[in-house]
Design a protein around this motif. Structure first.
Motif, mmCIF file in Angstrom:
data_model
loop_
_atom_site.group_PDB
_atom_site.id
_atom_site.type_symbol
_atom_site.label_atom_id
_atom_site.label_comp_id
_atom_site.label_asym_id
_atom_site.label_seq_id
_atom_site.Cartn_x
_atom_site.Cartn_y
_atom_site.Cartn_z
ATOM 1 N N PRO A 243 0.833 -1.209 0.000
ATOM 2 C CA PRO A 243 0.000 0.000 0.000
ATOM 3 C C PRO A 243 0.872 1.266 0.000
ATOM 4 C CG PRO A 243 0.128 -0.873 2.218
ATOM 5 C CD PRO A 243 0.889 -1.824 1.338
ATOM 6 N N LEU A 244 1.595 1.469 -1.091
ATOM 7 C CA LEU A 244 2.500 2.610 -1.202
ATOM 8 C C LEU A 244 1.909 3.652 -2.131
ATOM 9 C CD1 LEU A 244 5.859 0.665 -1.624
ATOM 10 C CD2 LEU A 244 5.036 1.824 0.449
ATOM 11 N N GLU A 245 2.167 4.887 -1.814
ATOM 12 C CA GLU A 245 1.676 5.998 -2.612
ATOM 13 C C GLU A 245 2.761 6.444 -3.578
ATOM 14 O OE1 GLU A 245 0.520 10.569 -1.686
ATOM 15 O OE2 GLU A 245 -0.163 9.067 -0.247
ATOM 16 N N GLY A 246 2.398 6.549 -4.858
ATOM 17 C CA GLY A 246 3.285 7.114 -5.861
ATOM 18 C C GLY A 246 4.700 6.573 -5.866
ATOM 19 N N VAL A 247 4.871 5.323 -6.237
ATOM 20 C CA VAL A 247 6.189 4.701 -6.230
ATOM 21 C C VAL A 247 7.057 5.275 -7.362
ATOM 22 C CG1 VAL A 247 7.457 2.536 -6.503
ATOM 23 C CG2 VAL A 247 5.347 2.595 -5.165
ATOM 24 N N ASP A 248 8.226 5.742 -6.977
ATOM 25 C CA ASP A 248 9.230 6.275 -7.902
ATOM 26 C C ASP A 248 10.430 5.348 -7.865
ATOM 27 O OD1 ASP A 248 10.953 7.809 -9.438
ATOM 28 O OD2 ASP A 248 11.253 9.339 -7.902
ATOM 29 N N TYR A 249 10.571 4.510 -8.895
ATOM 30 C CA TYR A 249 11.633 3.520 -8.963
ATOM 31 C C TYR A 249 12.170 3.551 -10.386
ATOM 32 C CZ TYR A 249 13.750 -1.185 -8.103
ATOM 33 O OH TYR A 249 14.601 -2.261 -7.935
ATOM 34 N N ASP A 250 13.343 4.114 -10.572
ATOM 35 C CA ASP A 250 13.906 4.326 -11.896
ATOM 36 C C ASP A 250 14.007 3.030 -12.688
ATOM 37 O OD1 ASP A 250 14.191 7.048 -11.451
ATOM 38 O OD2 ASP A 250 16.223 6.837 -10.672
#
Length: 148
Positions: A139-146
């Motif tokens: 339940p993560l918000e807005g995942v930023d993973y290149d």
């Protein structure tokens, strides 16, 4: 502030050959220190690390590394961030690391970064794929993973 809701059972293992992930802690100090110090330039060239302060170009003593690992273990226990050591599935040798933390500077969302040692560079993209799929159940918000 916790990164995930209290009712979410944070996984303690990701068992997905050729990887085995478990929470990073002081027990990994020697192997973790050896892994990243052997691959500083490679890690810095990995998406998500180029502009950061880690890994330090000047290195870090094993004692300072131990403090760093304890900090990650404390964050995990407080549910404020989750760092996993990436182990070779068969040998359980440290080959990388995964960080799941809130964005910096109070920005909304979650910042995810991972690295593998230079000697296992061919596993960078497969690790990114496995972790990206795994995190879909969090339940993560807005995942930023290149991307790799």
């Amino acid at each position: 502030m916790p990164l995930v809701p209290a009712d979410f059972d944070v996984p303690l293992v990701l068992d997905s050959p050729p990887f085995y992930l478990e929470p990073l802690g002081p027990q990994h100090n020697q192997d973790d220190h050896g892994a990243w110090t052997s691959s500083v330039e490679h890690i810095r060239s990995t998406p998500g690390f180029g502009k950061g302060f880690w890994p330090p170009a000047e290195g870090m003593s094993p004692a300072r590394n131990l403090e760093d690992l304890q900090g990650h273990a404390d964050d995990f226990a407080a549910r404020e961030g989750f760092t996993y050591t990436v182990l070779d599935h068969e040998t359980r040798i440290v080959i990388g690391c995964l960080y799941i933390y809130p964005q910096r500077d109070g920005e909304p969302g979650t910042r995810v970064r991972s690295w593998v040692t230079e000697s296992r560079a061919e596993l960078d993209a497969p690790l990114w794929r496995v972790v990206s799929e795994w995190l879909e159940g969090w339940p993560l918000e807005g995942v930023d993973y290149d991307a790799r």
